[in-house]
Design an enzyme around this catalytic site. Sequence first.
Site, short mmCIF file in Angstrom:
data_model
loop_
_atom_site.label_atom_id
_atom_site.label_comp_id
_atom_site.label_asym_id
_atom_site.label_seq_id
_atom_site.Cartn_x
_atom_site.Cartn_y
_atom_site.Cartn_z
N ASP A 147 0.85 -1.19 0.00
CA ASP A 147 0.00 0.00 0.00
C ASP A 147 0.89 1.24 0.00
OD1 ASP A 147 -1.80 -2.08 0.40
OD2 ASP A 147 -3.10 -0.89 1.70
N LYS A 178 -6.88 3.61 -3.07
CA LYS A 178 -7.25 3.53 -1.65
C LYS A 178 -7.43 4.93 -1.08
CE LYS A 178 -5.19 1.94 2.76
NZ LYS A 178 -4.06 1.19 3.35
N LYS A 186 -10.31 0.59 -2.35
CA LYS A 186 -10.27 0.22 -0.93
C LYS A 186 -10.68 1.43 -0.10
CE LYS A 186 -7.22 -1.18 2.89
NZ LYS A 186 -5.92 -1.76 3.27
#
Length: 247
Positions: free
Chosen positions: A99, A173, A207
């Site tokens: 990430d 995300k 996400k």
Amino acid sequence: MDIKQYLDSTYLKTAQQANLSEEENTQVVKNCIQEAIDNNFKLIMIRPDKVVLAKEMIQNAKSKVTIGTVIDFPEGDGALADKLAEATQAIYDGADDLDFVVDYKAFKNDEIDKVKTQVLEGTKLGLKHNKIVKWIIEVAALNNHQIVQLSALIKNVVIANCNEKEYEKVFVKSSTGFYKTPEGMPNGATVPTIKLMLENSFPLPVKAAGGVRTYEEAVEMIRLGVKRIGTSAAKTIANGEVSNSDY
């Protein structure tokens, strides 16, 4: 709805941030990893220096829980070479998901080529090693127009440089959960921001991280179309209880 396979159970505080000793903080991490194993969550998301520990515990338990870690966290403004080196080490240590915090400050300063290059290189590195890559755009630091633009930028880089089968492995995300907002404003996923991300990152998955504190909120996010939810209260949410966590 069984939401456990949507949940990235998350603990990203350093010992200093948690006001704990290193030993105490490591024990908190161990407890979180064990909880993810016991509850069969999709993933445990921890700091890079804890990936080896997670790998060992998960292998010993013969669990299918995957391991995620954060890269250039939480500011995202590190040099590209440092981003890639940190990601390479995480891959070596056994991380399944990377990430990355995108350099949203550079994006806001119109350094578009710089941002495109880091998205391209980070994505290529992750996919080369068959990892999931997520790009944290830090929605609380952006206005709606910037959320639209940055989501689309990441999508366009991936579409231009990856094959269609790889799209599902590259997420956009929402948040780090560590961004300091004024006057208690949301610093994580909200329904309006997630809708903008979904509309402008498709066909890449999204996400929702930070701000999801109840089972009902998690289900709402899933029904909107998110594929993962990052939370430090995965067990509480999965059990239908309300979390008072700030992430």
